[in-house]
Design an enzyme around this catalytic site. Sequence first.
Site, PDB file in Angstrom:
ATOM      1  N   GLU A   4       0.833  -1.201   0.000  1.00  9.88           N
ATOM      2  CA  GLU A   4       0.000   0.000   0.000  1.00  9.88           C
ATOM      3  C   GLU A   4       0.871   1.256   0.000  1.00  9.88           C
ATOM      4  OE1 GLU A   4      -3.988   1.468   2.330  1.00  9.88           O
ATOM      5  OE2 GLU A   4      -2.313   0.805   3.567  1.00  9.88           O
ATOM      6  N   CYS A  11      -5.588  -2.459   1.659  1.00  8.74           N
ATOM      7  CA  CYS A  11      -5.591  -2.613   3.113  1.00  8.74           C
ATOM      8  C   CYS A  11      -6.965  -3.015   3.666  1.00  8.74           C
ATOM      9  CB  CYS A  11      -5.078  -1.316   3.738  1.00  8.74           C
ATOM     10  SG  CYS A  11      -4.608  -1.410   5.472  1.00  8.74           S
ATOM     11  N   LYS A  54      -8.600   4.470  -2.411  1.00  4.08           N
ATOM     12  CA  LYS A  54      -9.147   3.851  -1.207  1.00  4.08           C
ATOM     13  C   LYS A  54     -10.417   4.569  -0.762  1.00  4.08           C
ATOM     14  CE  LYS A  54      -7.476   2.058   3.243  1.00  4.08           C
ATOM     15  NZ  LYS A  54      -6.289   2.004   4.128  1.00  4.08           N
TER      16      LYS A  54
END
Length: 318
Positions: A41, A174, A130
């Site tokens: 990430e 994540c 994200k």
Amino acid sequence: MRVASAQLAPAFMQREATLDKVLDAMGEAAANGAQLIAFPETFVPGYPAWADFSDASTFDDPAQKAAFSIYLDNAVDIAAGHLDTIVSVSAQLGIFVYLGVAERSPSGGSIYCSLVAIDPTSGIVSVHRKLKPTYGERMMWADGDGNGLVVHDLAIHGGGPDGTASVRVSGLNCWENWMPLTRAAMWAQGTQVHVATWPGSPETSGEISRFAAKEGRVFVVSSGAVLREEHVPADFPVLDQMLAFGNRWASGGSIIVGPDGSVLAEAAKHEETIIFADIDLALLRAERQNFDPAGHYSRPDVLQLTVDRTRREPARFI
């Protein structure tokens, strides 16, 4: 098909030097026969570890502002061509790349946690931002959108009657991998190999990688970084605050899991390495005999999921 997961340390907050590490890892993975490689990430230019290991929430703190300024300067601007060399080398090597980057927003003042999918034939095929930064990350990143919640067809060699075949690949950042509906959006598109990227912790990535593999009946390729004092420039503005929490801030957690939850490869904690696994899609099909979450074990007449894939940008005024 052989897949690879890079468990490496970035050249912390140094975009170009970290991109060089990406290129080196791509070359090593391709030389070992991998057709897909995953990076951690926001690997470029590094995960903002000081969000959790400093006084990041202190308002108007000069050191925090200086650290964020460095982060912005080294964030990736895709339109400016910062990833052009990665795209070119992906084509040369014939390797599909999932690369976590800190993406600079068009405003120039915000950052998205983005996962860039790079196809060796088509180039950048998606940039997934994200959906919701986690905990301390909310001090660093803007909310993303559903534009990148897509699955891609990766052409592979050595399969099918004519020597070629394709595999469906997807990726999430994540803790998006902990979000049931986000996973469901991927399973519904028929993904077969799922990439999960992490800052770097076996405690965070291990259990969910095995769970997601069994739930989706997919192969999961998880990639986490390592980060120690030696990787952070001595003049980084909040290094002294980070050191108050120790001198190790990410420990890896890279793992590759089969559709039955079995561990195919796992990196040692704190070690910089690339792990590999050979995957056989016949195993995936066998596991779906008794459970296919988006097929015979779904009830679309009862349960439905709507996904808004609109790319959302802040308003611009003319």
